[in-house]
Write a protein that holds these residues in place. Sequence first.
Motif, short mmCIF file in Angstrom:
data_model
loop_
_atom_site.label_atom_id
_atom_site.label_comp_id
_atom_site.label_asym_id
_atom_site.label_seq_id
_atom_site.Cartn_x
_atom_site.Cartn_y
_atom_site.Cartn_z
N HIS A 77 0.87 -1.18 0.00
CA HIS A 77 0.00 0.00 0.00
C HIS A 77 0.91 1.23 0.00
O HIS A 77 1.92 1.24 0.70
N GLY A 78 0.51 2.24 -0.75
CA GLY A 78 1.25 3.51 -0.75
C GLY A 78 0.30 4.62 -0.37
O GLY A 78 -0.84 4.67 -0.86
N LEU A 79 0.75 5.51 0.50
CA LEU A 79 -0.12 6.59 0.97
C LEU A 79 0.60 7.93 0.86
O LEU A 79 1.78 8.04 1.20
N ASP A 80 -0.11 8.92 0.37
CA ASP A 80 0.44 10.27 0.29
C ASP A 80 -0.73 11.25 0.29
O ASP A 80 -1.84 10.87 -0.08
N LEU A 93 4.15 2.84 -11.44
CA LEU A 93 3.86 1.46 -11.04
C LEU A 93 3.30 0.69 -12.23
O LEU A 93 3.70 -0.45 -12.49
N ASP A 94 2.38 1.32 -12.97
CA ASP A 94 1.79 0.65 -14.13
C ASP A 94 2.87 0.34 -15.16
O ASP A 94 2.93 -0.76 -15.71
N ALA A 95 3.75 1.30 -15.40
CA ALA A 95 4.80 1.10 -16.41
C ALA A 95 5.75 -0.04 -16.00
O ALA A 95 6.31 -0.72 -16.86
N SER A 96 5.90 -0.24 -14.70
CA SER A 96 6.84 -1.28 -14.25
C SER A 96 6.18 -2.65 -14.12
O SER A 96 6.84 -3.63 -13.81
N GLY A 97 4.86 -2.69 -14.28
CA GLY A 97 4.15 -3.97 -14.15
C GLY A 97 3.76 -4.27 -12.72
O GLY A 97 3.21 -5.34 -12.44
N ALA A 100 -0.76 -3.68 -10.30
CA ALA A 100 -1.84 -4.50 -9.73
C ALA A 100 -1.53 -4.93 -8.30
O ALA A 100 -2.43 -5.31 -7.54
N GLN A 101 -0.27 -4.84 -7.94
CA GLN A 101 0.18 -5.35 -6.64
C GLN A 101 0.10 -4.26 -5.55
O GLN A 101 0.25 -4.56 -4.38
#
Length: 246
Positions: A77-80, A93-97, A100-101
Amino acid sequence: MSEAVRGLFDALARRYDLGNDLLSLGLHRAWKQAAAREALRAAQAGRLRALDCACGSGDILLAMARQARGRLDCVLHGLDFSSEMLEVCQQRLDASGAGAQVELVCGDVLNLQYADGSFDAATIGFGIRNVDDPLRGICEMARVVRPGGRVVVLETGQPGNRLWRAVYRLYGRLVMEPLGGIATGQREAYAYLNRTAASFPCGERFMQLMRSATPGSAPAFSAVSGRALMGGIAWLYCGIRAGQEA
Ligand SMILES: C[S@@+](CC[C@H](N)C(=O)[O-])C[C@H]1O[C@@H](n2cnc3c(N)ncnc32)[C@H](O)[C@@H]1O
């Protein structure tokens, strides 16, 4: 204060990574890898649930996802509180694949929306000095980590060696502020980051702050450690969450 900080990071978001790479000569990446490694040590039975607080553009999340790949079942989880930063983070994150995680959440480190003990590890990189109340931030992070889990803090420091400290301060004033300003168009943001980096407690002082964290009535951590990076330009701290493991 936090509104001003949020505005500053919203404005900086699109060029934040460029500024970091330029001004730390890429060193921040190695430090974030070290923070991710420390967090992964909290995995249990091949599984890690981790929260990266003040995740910004997602370097620590990406580092955790890469290091865990193929060896750990990982829920991140990432929070900002900066929606612009979260947008950049999601794109990376999407570009790195890893998209979804990872679940990204807009929220405040000072008031985490998670139940007690939800995570094996909580991390924060170059974020704790920006929150209005760092002790409360540490308490919140500790609260959401299970007993035996880890709270990992990566933060700027001031070198212990006087000569190195003087060189580093000059670098901050003469290089970081103007170059950061040119690279991102946000010179005031770099003046702020420099000011806070020069005065934020580091080393033993910060470890004392972690030791004084009591999210309930008991101390948050059974052990607190810290390691200076590059002579104290940055520090990596780790608190082991106190309490009975289930
Ligand atoms: C210097 S950046 C660090 C980003 C990232 N962790 C890294 O190491 O590259 C600080 C981040 O903290 C976030 N932040 C500051 N105060 C916060 C708070 N109270 N709650 C949530 N995020 C906060 C900002 O929006 C910004 O993205």
